[in-house]
Design an enzyme around this catalytic site. Structure first.
Site, short mmCIF file in Angstrom:
data_model
loop_
_atom_site.label_atom_id
_atom_site.label_comp_id
_atom_site.label_asym_id
_atom_site.label_seq_id
_atom_site.Cartn_x
_atom_site.Cartn_y
_atom_site.Cartn_z
N VAL A 181 21.34 65.46 19.68
CA VAL A 181 22.61 66.08 19.25
C VAL A 181 23.02 67.27 20.12
O VAL A 181 24.18 67.70 20.08
CB VAL A 181 22.58 66.53 17.76
N ASN A 240 23.29 66.58 9.60
CA ASN A 240 22.02 66.77 8.89
C ASN A 240 20.87 67.12 9.83
O ASN A 240 19.87 67.68 9.38
CB ASN A 240 21.71 65.49 8.10
N SER A 250 21.43 75.53 4.21
CA SER A 250 20.15 75.86 3.57
C SER A 250 20.29 77.09 2.69
O SER A 250 21.09 77.99 2.99
CB SER A 250 19.10 76.13 4.65
N TYR A 270 16.57 80.81 12.00
CA TYR A 270 16.98 79.63 11.23
C TYR A 270 18.12 80.00 10.27
O TYR A 270 19.14 79.31 10.22
CB TYR A 270 15.77 79.09 10.47
N ALA A 309 20.20 82.45 10.40
CA ALA A 309 21.44 82.78 11.12
C ALA A 309 22.17 81.50 11.54
O ALA A 309 23.40 81.41 11.42
CB ALA A 309 21.12 83.64 12.34
N SER A 310 21.41 80.52 12.01
CA SER A 310 22.05 79.28 12.47
C SER A 310 22.69 78.53 11.31
O SER A 310 23.77 77.95 11.44
CB SER A 310 21.04 78.39 13.19
N LYS A 311 22.04 78.56 10.15
CA LYS A 311 22.59 77.86 8.98
C LYS A 311 23.77 78.64 8.39
O LYS A 311 24.74 78.05 7.91
CB LYS A 311 21.50 77.64 7.93
N ILE A 313 12.58 71.31 -0.19
CA ILE A 313 12.57 69.85 -0.37
C ILE A 313 11.34 69.29 0.34
O ILE A 313 11.02 69.71 1.47
CB ILE A 313 13.84 69.21 0.25
N1 LIG Z 1 13.30 70.21 3.82
C1 LIG Z 1 13.80 71.31 3.33
O1 LIG Z 1 13.18 72.01 2.50
C2 LIG Z 1 15.17 71.78 3.75
C3 LIG Z 1 15.72 72.88 3.11
C4 LIG Z 1 16.99 73.32 3.47
C5 LIG Z 1 17.69 72.66 4.46
N2 LIG Z 1 17.12 71.60 5.08
C6 LIG Z 1 17.91 70.96 6.14
O2 LIG Z 1 18.00 69.58 5.88
C7 LIG Z 1 18.18 68.87 7.10
C8 LIG Z 1 17.20 67.71 7.15
O3 LIG Z 1 15.89 68.25 7.15
P1 LIG Z 1 14.58 67.44 6.72
O4 LIG Z 1 13.90 68.27 5.71
O5 LIG Z 1 14.92 66.03 6.42
O6 LIG Z 1 13.75 67.60 8.07
P2 LIG Z 1 13.07 66.50 9.02
O7 LIG Z 1 12.41 65.45 8.23
O8 LIG Z 1 12.26 67.31 9.99
O9 LIG Z 1 14.33 65.87 9.75
C9 LIG Z 1 15.06 66.56 10.73
C10 LIG Z 1 15.83 65.55 11.52
O10 LIG Z 1 16.62 66.23 12.51
C11 LIG Z 1 16.45 65.53 13.73
N3 LIG Z 1 16.66 66.37 14.91
C12 LIG Z 1 16.13 67.57 15.19
N4 LIG Z 1 16.54 67.99 16.39
C13 LIG Z 1 17.35 67.01 16.89
C14 LIG Z 1 18.06 66.83 18.10
N5 LIG Z 1 18.06 67.77 19.06
N6 LIG Z 1 18.78 65.69 18.27
C15 LIG Z 1 18.79 64.74 17.31
N7 LIG Z 1 18.13 64.85 16.16
C16 LIG Z 1 17.42 65.96 15.95
C17 LIG Z 1 15.02 65.04 13.68
O11 LIG Z 1 14.83 64.02 14.63
P3 LIG Z 1 13.41 63.83 15.41
O12 LIG Z 1 12.58 63.06 14.44
O13 LIG Z 1 13.80 63.09 16.62
O14 LIG Z 1 12.88 65.22 15.66
C18 LIG Z 1 14.93 64.56 12.26
O15 LIG Z 1 15.48 63.27 12.13
C19 LIG Z 1 18.00 69.90 8.22
O16 LIG Z 1 19.24 70.33 8.69
C20 LIG Z 1 17.28 71.04 7.51
O17 LIG Z 1 17.50 72.29 8.15
C21 LIG Z 1 15.89 71.14 4.75
#
Ligand SMILES: NC(=O)c1ccc[n+]([C@@H]2O[C@H](COP(=O)([O-])OP(=O)(O)OC[C@H]3O[C@@H](n4cnc5c(N)ncnc54)[C@H](OP(=O)(O)O)[C@@H]3O)[C@@H](O)[C@H]2O)c1
Lengths: 85, 255
Positions: free
Chosen positions: B67, B98, B150, B163, B165-167, B196
């Site tokens: 991305v 996402n 987030s 993190y 700041a970016s969100k 999560i």
């Molecule tokens: N889990 C939580 O507690 C939580 C809480 C608040 C917000 N969030 C947000 O929810 C979203 C999903 O998180 P998740 O928990 O499902 O985490 P995750 O399982 O680590 O998934 C993150 C996804 O982002 C992709 N990604 C990262 N950098 C990328 C890049 N440069 N280009 C393309 N894809 C990229 C990863 O792909 P790769 O597999 O290729 O790295 C992966 O598919 C994120 O934005 C996260 O900040 C999560």
């Protein structure tokens, strides 16, 4: 809306301006400039860009979108993307 | 949520989901595909993308790209632009930003590289996606964008300043673009998950989890499915009068 498949690129361009801005084809000439008519404001510009991209199947760079300040300029920019006008 | 439910504008239309191979991303793709949308599923891991396509019932088109690669992002939108005239794909009406990176580091141990990485993935990339997606949606005067932000971005969190700041940047853009794109029939909302259970949080020890749960009113972690249901709600017509909103999916979390 006219049947686009039988139109020349020049006609498609004029039609795109008409459809996007809601103006008549008489309004669309090379001298027409951004922000000189009510219809071609920033909102109209966004619709116009979207219309031109769809009609000519191109994706414009941001710099070109900013630069597209007249109908004449739109022609020059589209030419860069291989659209002959 | 029961599928397909009546009135889904996603039926027969297409959407793009980034981070599709992650914990939350997979649930989002599955929800959207079940609601009848053609889902362009973005990810960097081809093997994971292929297994996603096999697992999910419905129409899922894998798009293998980073991305943060601006040219690759343009190429993806060119592909969507070209394919949306295919009745099997349909008009592009939805974007889910996402993909995300979370790198924990206190201020003293953080560096510009970590800051840049998180800003690039969590904000700049999401911004470019919104820019290109909105241009496709304007044509049909219809569309919805959902950004996965987030609770850390909303409330702050020690050791997570880059993190958060970016969100928070993405939350700000969500609220501004909701106003800017409303005249074109495009809604822009966000979901703000709390804690999560996904690969992103898999490294948390039980002690760390207990500490987090002590600050969650519902005393447990959320599931990817709960986040995906919130995303589906905001994307679809049932939220047709909702824009500029940040929906918490956090069990009432205090960072
Ligand atoms: N889990 C939580 O507690 C939580 C809480 C608040 C917000 N969030 C947000 O929810 C979203 C999903 O998180 P998740 O928990 O499902 O985490 P995750 O399982 O680590 O998934 C993150 C996804 O982002 C992709 N990604 C990262 N950098 C990328 C890049 N440069 N280009 C393309 N894809 C990229 C990863 O792909 P790769 O597999 O290729 O790295 C992966 O598919 C994120 O934005 C996260 O900040 C999560």
């Amino acid at each position: 809306m006219a049947v686009k498949s039988t139109m020349s690129n020049q006609q498609k361009l004029v039609q795109a301006f008409c459809d996007a801005l809601g103006v008549s084809s008489q309004t669309v000439n090379d001298e027409l400039q951004y922000n000189t008519i009510r219809e071609w404001d920033s909102t109209g510009h966004m619709v116009l860009v979207s219309e031109l991209e769809t009609v000519f199947n191109v994706m414009l760079d941001t710099d070109d979108i900013i630069d597209m300040s007249s109908v004449a300029k739109a022609k020059t920019i589209l030419a860069k993307y291989g659209v002959s006008l | 949520m029961a599928f397909p439910y009546s009135g889904s504008i996603l039926q027969g239309h297409s959407v793009l989901v980034t981070g599709a191979t992650g914990g939350i991303g997979r649930a989002i793709v599955s929800n959207l595909a079940q609601s009848g949308a053609t889902v362009f599923a973005g990810g960097r891991n081809k093997v994971a993308l292929d297994s996603l396509v096999e697992e999910v019932a419905g129409k899922v088109v894998p798009v293998d790209y980073d991305v943060t690669d601006e040219n690759a992002v343009k190429e993806v939108f060119r592909t969507i632009q070209a394919r949306q005239s295919d009745p099997d794909v349909g008009n592009f009406v939805g974007l889910v930003n996402n993909a995300g990176e979370m790198k924990e580091a206190g201020l003293v141990a953080s560096n510009m590289e970590l800051l840049r990485l998180q800003m690039s993935v969590n904000f700049y990339a999401a911004y470019q996606h919104m820019q290109l997606a909105s241009r496709l949606m304007v044509r049909h005067r219809k569309g919805a964008i959902v950004n996965v932000v987030s609770q850390i971005g909303e409330q702050g969190g020690a050791g997570l300043s880059a993190y958060s700041a970016s969100k928070a940047a993405l939350t700000g853009a969500t609220k501004s673009l909701a106003k800017e794109l409303a005249p074109f029939g495009i809604r822009v909302n966000a979901v703000a998950p709390g804690f999560i259970s996904t690969p992103m949080t898999a490294h948390y020890t039980q002690l760390q989890r207990d500490d987090v749960y002590s600050r969650v009113a519902l005393k447990q972690s959320g599931t990817p499915q709960q986040v995906a249901d919130a995303v589906l709600f905001l994307l679809d017509q049932c939220a047709g009068y909702t824009t500029g909103h940040v929906l918490p999916v956090d069990g009432l979390f205090q960072a």
